[in-house]
Design an enzyme around this catalytic site. Structure first.
Site, PDB file in Angstrom:
ATOM      1  N   CYS A  50       0.837  -1.211   0.000  1.00 23.19           N
ATOM      2  CA  CYS A  50       0.000   0.000   0.000  1.00 23.19           C
ATOM      3  C   CYS A  50       0.867   1.255   0.000  1.00 23.19           C
ATOM      4  O   CYS A  50       1.771   1.392   0.819  1.00 23.19           O
ATOM      5  CB  CYS A  50      -0.914  -0.017   1.234  1.00 23.19           C
ATOM      6  SG  CYS A  50      -1.741   1.557   1.520  1.00 23.19           S
ATOM      7  N   CYS A  53       0.534   3.229   3.570  1.00 21.62           N
ATOM      8  CA  CYS A  53       0.945   2.701   4.864  1.00 21.62           C
ATOM      9  C   CYS A  53       2.301   3.284   5.293  1.00 21.62           C
ATOM     10  O   CYS A  53       3.162   3.557   4.444  1.00 21.62           O
ATOM     11  CB  CYS A  53       1.005   1.170   4.823  1.00 21.62           C
ATOM     12  SG  CYS A  53      -0.606   0.372   5.014  1.00 21.62           S
ATOM     13  N   HIS A 113      -4.234   0.449   7.981  1.00 16.14           N
ATOM     14  CA  HIS A 113      -4.747   0.146   6.646  1.00 16.14           C
ATOM     15  C   HIS A 113      -6.194  -0.344   6.680  1.00 16.14           C
ATOM     16  O   HIS A 113      -6.934  -0.228   5.697  1.00 16.14           O
ATOM     17  CB  HIS A 113      -3.856  -0.927   6.008  1.00 16.14           C
ATOM     18  CG  HIS A 113      -4.158  -1.228   4.570  1.00 16.14           C
ATOM     19  ND1 HIS A 113      -3.822  -0.366   3.537  1.00 16.14           N
ATOM     20  CD2 HIS A 113      -4.765  -2.284   3.975  1.00 16.14           C
ATOM     21  CE1 HIS A 113      -4.199  -0.893   2.381  1.00 16.14           C
ATOM     22  NE2 HIS A 113      -4.781  -2.053   2.611  1.00 16.14           N
ATOM     23  N   ASN A 153     -13.255  10.109  -1.663  1.00 14.44           N
ATOM     24  CA  ASN A 153     -13.984   9.065  -2.387  1.00 14.44           C
ATOM     25  C   ASN A 153     -13.840   7.797  -1.574  1.00 14.44           C
ATOM     26  O   ASN A 153     -12.736   7.296  -1.406  1.00 14.44           O
ATOM     27  CB  ASN A 153     -13.390   8.845  -3.791  1.00 14.44           C
ATOM     28  CG  ASN A 153     -13.613  10.019  -4.704  1.00 14.44           C
ATOM     29  OD1 ASN A 153     -14.654  10.658  -4.657  1.00 14.44           O
ATOM     30  ND2 ASN A 153     -12.631  10.319  -5.554  1.00 14.44           N
ATOM     31  N   SER A 161      -9.211   3.950  -5.422  1.00 15.69           N
ATOM     32  CA  SER A 161      -8.365   2.870  -5.919  1.00 15.69           C
ATOM     33  C   SER A 161      -7.517   2.241  -4.824  1.00 15.69           C
ATOM     34  O   SER A 161      -6.710   1.369  -5.093  1.00 15.69           O
ATOM     35  CB  SER A 161      -7.490   3.372  -7.069  1.00 15.69           C
ATOM     36  OG  SER A 161      -6.737   4.469  -6.636  1.00 15.69           O
ATOM     37  N   HIS A 164      -7.080   1.908   1.878  1.00 20.64           N
ATOM     38  CA  HIS A 164      -6.500   2.598   3.031  1.00 20.64           C
ATOM     39  C   HIS A 164      -7.270   3.912   3.202  1.00 20.64           C
ATOM     40  O   HIS A 164      -7.414   4.666   2.241  1.00 20.64           O
ATOM     41  CB  HIS A 164      -5.009   2.871   2.775  1.00 20.64           C
ATOM     42  CG  HIS A 164      -4.279   3.321   3.997  1.00 20.64           C
ATOM     43  ND1 HIS A 164      -3.242   2.602   4.540  1.00 20.64           N
ATOM     44  CD2 HIS A 164      -4.441   4.409   4.804  1.00 20.64           C
ATOM     45  CE1 HIS A 164      -2.793   3.226   5.614  1.00 20.64           C
ATOM     46  NE2 HIS A 164      -3.508   4.322   5.784  1.00 20.64           N
ATOM     47  N   HIS A 166      -8.382   7.402   3.215  1.00 19.31           N
ATOM     48  CA  HIS A 166      -7.713   8.634   2.789  1.00 19.31           C
ATOM     49  C   HIS A 166      -8.655   9.556   2.042  1.00 19.31           C
ATOM     50  O   HIS A 166      -9.712   9.143   1.565  1.00 19.31           O
ATOM     51  CB  HIS A 166      -6.503   8.306   1.903  1.00 19.31           C
ATOM     52  CG  HIS A 166      -6.879   7.831   0.532  1.00 19.31           C
ATOM     53  ND1 HIS A 166      -7.389   6.574   0.270  1.00 19.31           N
ATOM     54  CD2 HIS A 166      -6.830   8.451  -0.681  1.00 19.31           C
ATOM     55  CE1 HIS A 166      -7.609   6.434  -1.032  1.00 19.31           C
ATOM     56  NE2 HIS A 166      -7.286   7.552  -1.626  1.00 19.31           N
ATOM     57  N   GLN A 168      -8.607  13.586  -0.354  1.00 16.09           N
ATOM     58  CA  GLN A 168      -7.799  14.387  -1.261  1.00 16.09           C
ATOM     59  C   GLN A 168      -8.098  15.869  -1.087  1.00 16.09           C
ATOM     60  O   GLN A 168      -9.157  16.236  -0.574  1.00 16.09           O
ATOM     61  CB  GLN A 168      -8.094  14.000  -2.711  1.00 16.09           C
ATOM     62  CG  GLN A 168      -7.820  12.539  -3.054  1.00 16.09           C
ATOM     63  CD  GLN A 168      -7.902  12.278  -4.558  1.00 16.09           C
ATOM     64  OE1 GLN A 168      -7.319  13.005  -5.351  1.00 16.09           O
ATOM     65  NE2 GLN A 168      -8.630  11.251  -4.949  1.00 16.09           N
ATOM     66  N   GLN A 323     -32.723  12.630 -10.824  1.00 15.85           N
ATOM     67  CA  GLN A 323     -34.007  12.022 -10.442  1.00 15.85           C
ATOM     68  C   GLN A 323     -33.775  11.041  -9.319  1.00 15.85           C
ATOM     69  O   GLN A 323     -32.742  10.392  -9.264  1.00 15.85           O
ATOM     70  CB  GLN A 323     -34.586  11.317 -11.690  1.00 15.85           C
ATOM     71  CG  GLN A 323     -35.960  10.714 -11.541  1.00 15.85           C
ATOM     72  CD  GLN A 323     -35.933   9.301 -10.953  1.00 15.85           C
ATOM     73  OE1 GLN A 323     -34.895   8.669 -10.867  1.00 15.85           O
ATOM     74  NE2 GLN A 323     -37.085   8.817 -10.535  1.00 15.85           N
TER      75      GLN A 323
HETATM   76  O1  LIG Z   1      -7.151  10.450  -7.784  1.00 18.27           O
HETATM   77  P1  LIG Z   1      -7.738   9.075  -7.703  1.00 18.27           P
HETATM   78  O2  LIG Z   1      -8.191   8.726  -6.300  1.00 18.27           O
HETATM   79  O3  LIG Z   1      -6.861   8.021  -8.286  1.00 18.27           O
HETATM   80  O4  LIG Z   1      -9.046   9.130  -8.626  1.00 18.27           O
HETATM   81  C1  LIG Z   1     -10.386   9.184  -8.223  1.00 18.27           C
HETATM   82  O5  LIG Z   1     -10.766  10.502  -7.807  1.00 18.27           O
HETATM   83  C2  LIG Z   1     -10.636  11.532  -8.785  1.00 18.27           C
HETATM   84  C3  LIG Z   1     -11.189  12.822  -8.207  1.00 18.27           C
HETATM   85  O6  LIG Z   1     -12.560  12.741  -7.869  1.00 18.27           O
HETATM   86  C4  LIG Z   1     -11.347  11.172 -10.102  1.00 18.27           C
HETATM   87  O7  LIG Z   1     -10.994  12.088 -11.091  1.00 18.27           O
HETATM   88  C5  LIG Z   1     -10.987   9.762 -10.579  1.00 18.27           C
HETATM   89  O8  LIG Z   1     -11.796   9.416 -11.690  1.00 18.27           O
HETATM   90  C6  LIG Z   1     -11.211   8.755  -9.431  1.00 18.27           C
HETATM   91  O9  LIG Z   1     -10.871   7.456  -9.840  1.00 18.27           O
HETATM   92  O1  LIG Z   2     -36.129   2.886 -16.160  1.00 21.25           O
HETATM   93  P1  LIG Z   2     -34.993   1.920 -15.991  1.00 21.25           P
HETATM   94  O2  LIG Z   2     -34.369   1.515 -17.283  1.00 21.25           O
HETATM   95  O3  LIG Z   2     -35.373   0.743 -15.140  1.00 21.25           O
HETATM   96  O4  LIG Z   2     -33.898   2.720 -15.129  1.00 21.25           O
HETATM   97  C1  LIG Z   2     -32.684   3.262 -15.595  1.00 21.25           C
HETATM   98  O5  LIG Z   2     -32.898   4.486 -16.304  1.00 21.25           O
HETATM   99  C2  LIG Z   2     -33.500   5.550 -15.561  1.00 21.25           C
HETATM  100  C3  LIG Z   2     -33.535   6.797 -16.433  1.00 21.25           C
HETATM  101  O6  LIG Z   2     -32.239   7.230 -16.811  1.00 21.25           O
HETATM  102  C4  LIG Z   2     -32.769   5.817 -14.236  1.00 21.25           C
HETATM  103  O7  LIG Z   2     -33.554   6.681 -13.448  1.00 21.25           O
HETATM  104  C5  LIG Z   2     -32.518   4.522 -13.451  1.00 21.25           C
HETATM  105  O8  LIG Z   2     -31.706   4.803 -12.319  1.00 21.25           O
HETATM  106  C6  LIG Z   2     -31.835   3.494 -14.363  1.00 21.25           C
HETATM  107  O9  LIG Z   2     -31.610   2.287 -13.671  1.00 21.25           O
END
Ligand SMILES: O=P(O)(O)O[C@H]1O[C@H](CO)[C@@H](O)[C@H](O)[C@H]1O
Ligand SMILES: O=P(O)(O)O[C@H]1O[C@H](CO)[C@@H](O)[C@H](O)[C@H]1O
Lengths: 346, 346
Positions: A50, A53, A113, A153, A161, A164, A166, A168, A323
Site C-alpha cells: 500500500c 501505509c 490500513h 472518495n 483505488s 486505506h 484517505h 484528497q 431524479q
Molecule cells: O485520484 P484518484 O483517487 O486516483 O481518482 C479518483 O478521484 C478523482 C477525483 O474525484 C477522479 O478524477 C478519478 O476518476 C477517481 O478514480
Molecule cells: O427505467 P430503468 O431503465 O429501469 O432505469 C434506468 O434508467 C432511468 C432513467 O435514466 C434511471 O432513473 C434509473 O436509475 C436506471 O436504472
C-alpha cells in the site's frame, strides 16, 4: 396540497438554483440490473504493497514516514500542476480554453490500513480535522490559489483505488462550476436578507425536525429537502462561517463527533462499509471577503436498495435532470432509526 | 500558446456555458481500482423471461404483440404520471416543490433479444428512427407536454436492467435543467448572430477536421471540443432544425447510417458491446417557435482504458467540476482509427 410520498414532483436545490425530480411511487420497480461486487473486507492493519501505509515506498521513490495520526503529501499523479503557464486559447469564441494551475494532495486518515472514518475514535477523526484546517490555511497562502476542494472518495464503487482510509485536496487557480453556482445563490440571498441562506434554511429545518439526523452544539447533519442521491446528506455549521479556517477547538471537536455519528449510521443501514463521495464547500480564497458563504459538507452516497444495488444517474439524469425514487423524508427516517454504535463494534 | 496535450486546462462547453477540466498528463496514472464485471454475451435470439421479447407477458399482465420491427408501450414503472394534480408547495421560499406531470415510454429496438444498434442493419435502425419521429409527434400533441427526452441506457454499467435492445422516452410538463441551460446559450447566440450556435460551431469543426468521426450528406458525428466523458461524442444535423419532427426521409436514412457507423466504431475500440447513455436534445414543445434550437444527440460512454475500466465522475467531479484525463483529440483519433465493420461480423 402536494403529497410528497405519492405525487411525482420536483424540488428546488437552494444552493445551485436547480431542480431535482422525485418519483416516490416508483420504489416498487423490480431490479434485475447490475449488482455490485462486494470486495471482501478483511484487510490487514498493515499492507506492504500500500502506498499510504507508514514506512512504504511510493511511485516516485519517496518513503512514507512512520506517522502516528494522519499524513499528507502531494499526489504522485496530480490532475493539476503548480507550474503550468497561464496560456489562453480562443478560436472565434467557439473553441475556448484556458490553462489551469493547481496543487493536488493526498491525506491518509490513519496509519491503520484496515480502518475507515466510522471505525476511528472521535479523537482520531479530530486529528484529520486539524490537518484539513492546517492544509486549508497553508494552501490559501499561495495568492494564485482561488479555491480549495477537500474531499473523500470512499469505496471502490466511488472510484477509490486504495482502501486505506484517505481523502484528497485539489486547490486551483479558478473557481469550479459547482462553487460558482453556490456562490451566486448565496450572494443573492445574503444581499436580500443580510443573513446567510443556510442560516435561515437550517433554522427552518430545525423547527420542522423532519430531516435532521445529528444535532449537537455546533453542527447539524440532515437530509437536504432537495437531496438527489438516495441517502444524500449535508453537515452544516450552526455558526455562519465561510470556511474551516474559522473553526474553534470546540467546533472541531463537535465536527469530528458529527462525522463519526453520521458515518456510523451510514454503515449500519446495510451493514456494510457505506461508499460515498463527500466534501466540504467553502468560500473561494484570495478574492476578498465572503460573508455570504456558509461552510457545509456534502455526502453523495450511491447505494439505493442494498449493499450491492446502487442508484444509476444515467440517461435521463445526465441528459435532462437528476431524479430519485425514495423521498428525502423516507431516507431521513431510515438514517434516524440506525444505532449510533458501529455494527462491527462489540 | 496553450498546449492541449501537455498543460492542464479547462474548456468551455458552448451548450451549457460551463467549463470542464482536462488533465492530459495524467494518463499514466496506475489503476488498481474497481474493474467491471463483463456479463457474458451469449444471449439467445428469444428469451422467454424478457419483458420486451415478442409474445411475452409484462409486469401488468399485458401480452406483447408478435412485432416485426420496433415496438413501443407506456413504462410499467413510469417515473412520471399523466394524471398528477399540479400542486405547489412553498415554505418561506426555502422549501420549494411543484408536482410534475409526464408520460414515460419504452421502445424496443428489435424483436431480436440478442442484438444491439451496431449489430442491426441501417434499414432496421431506420425503423427505430421512424418510431422516434412518430412518438415525438404524438407526445407533442398533448398541449401540457413541454419537453420530450428520447434516450437509451446501454449496458448494465449504465443502469440498463434488460439487455434486450431498447430505449426510453420521458415527456414532461416542464423543462428539465440541462435543457434550460442549452436553451439559454443557444438563444443568446441566435439573438446576437442570427444563426444557430451549432451551425457556426459545426462549420468551424469541419474546417479544422480534428475531431470529426462521421461526415455524410446530412449529419456529422464528432468529439466535441468540450467532451467530459473519455469517448463522448455528439451527432449534429447539418440543417439547423429544432427537432426530429423536421427530418426528411433522406435525413432519416442518413441519421440511421450515422448511428450505425458511430456505434460500430465504439464497439470496435475495446472489442466489446460499448456501454453508453445517449439521447437527443431538442427544442421544448408547445411553447412557441424555437429557431435558436439546433437538434443534436449526445453520447456519454463511461469506458476509459479497457472494456472493464471506466472513468469515475466522483468526488472532485461531483463537488467541483467535471474532469477528464485523455484529451478529446486523442479520443477522436482512436475513434477515427476504428474499422466501420463490426468486430463480430465475418
Ligand atoms: O485520484 P484518484 O483517487 O486516483 O481518482 C479518483 O478521484 C478523482 C477525483 O474525484 C477522479 O478524477 C478519478 O476518476 C477517481 O478514480
Ligand atoms: O427505467 P430503468 O431503465 O429501469 O432505469 C434506468 O434508467 C432511468 C432513467 O435514466 C434511471 O432513473 C434509473 O436509475 C436506471 O436504472
Amino acid at each position: 396540497m402536494l403529497n410528497f410520498s405519492e405525487q411525482p414532483h420536483k424540488r428546488k436545490n437552494l444552493l445551485t438554483g436547480e431542480y431535482i425530480l422525485v418519483s416516490p411511487h416508483r420504489s416498487k420497480r423490480p431490479w434485475q440490473g447490475q449488482v455490485e461486487d462486494l470486495a471482501p473486507d478483511n484487510r490487514p492493519q498493515y499492507d506492504p504493497t500500500c502506498y499510504l501505509c507508514p514506512g512504504n515506498t511510493r511511485a516516485d521513490g519517496t518513503v512514507n514516514p512512520e506517522y502516528n495520526n494522519s499524513f499528507v503529501f502531494v499526489n504522485d499523479f496530480s490532475a493539476l500542476l503548480a507550474d503550468t503557464a497561464l496560456d489562453i486559447f480562443n478560436e472565434e469564441d467557439l473553441l475556448k480554453a484556458e490553462a489551469e494551475r493547481g496543487i493536488c494532495k493526498v491525506i491518509s486518515f490513519s496509519p491503520r490500513h484496515d480502518l475507515t472514518l466510522p471505525e476511528m475514535s472521535a479523537k482520531e477523526i479530530q486529528a484529520v480535522v486539524d490537518l484539513w484546517q492546517r492544509e486549508f490555511q497553508e494552501l490559501a497562502q499561495h495568492d494564485w490559489i482561488k479555491y480549495i476542494q477537500i474531499f473523500e472518495n470512499k469505496g471502490s464503487i466511488m472510484g477509490c483505488s486504495n482502501p486505506h482510509p484517505h481523502g484528497q485536496i485539489w486547490a486551483q487557480s479558478s473557481t469550479p462550476v459547482e462553487i460558482q453556482k453556490e456562490s451566486e445563490q448565496q450572494a443573492d440571498y445574503f444581499q436580500r436578507k443580510g443573513r446567510t441562506l443556510l442560516q435561515d434554511y437550517l433554522e427552518l429545518e430545525l423547527k420542522k425536525d423532519e430531516r435532521i439526523i445529528v444535532n449537537n452544539t455546533h453542527f447539524v447533519a440532515l437530509v437536504p429537502f432537495w437531496a438527489a442521491w438516495p441517502y444524500e446528506t449535508m453537515i452544516i455549521s450552526k455558526r455562519a462561517v465561510p470556511s474551516i479556517l474559522e473553526f474553534t477547538e470546540e467546533e472541531k471537536e463537535d465536527f469530528a463527533k458529527t462525522l463519526q455519528e453520521l458515518t456510523i449510521r451510514y454503515d449500519n443501514i446495510f451493514k456494510t462499509s457505506f461508499p460515498y463521495s463527500a466534501g466540504m464547500h467553502q468560500a473561494p480564497v484570495n478574492s476578498g471577503d465572503h460573508p455570504e458563504w456558509h461552510w457545509h459538507m456534502h455526502f453523495y452516497p450511491p447505494l439505493l436498495r442494498s449493499a450491492t444495488v446502487k442508484k444509476f444517474m444515467v440517461g435521463y439524469e445526465m441528459l435532462a435532470n437528476p431524479q430519485r425514487d425514495i423521498t428525502p423524508e423516507q431516507a431521513a427516517n431510515t438514517l434516524k432509526q440506525q444505532a449510533t454504535v458501529h455494527y462491527k463494534a462489540k
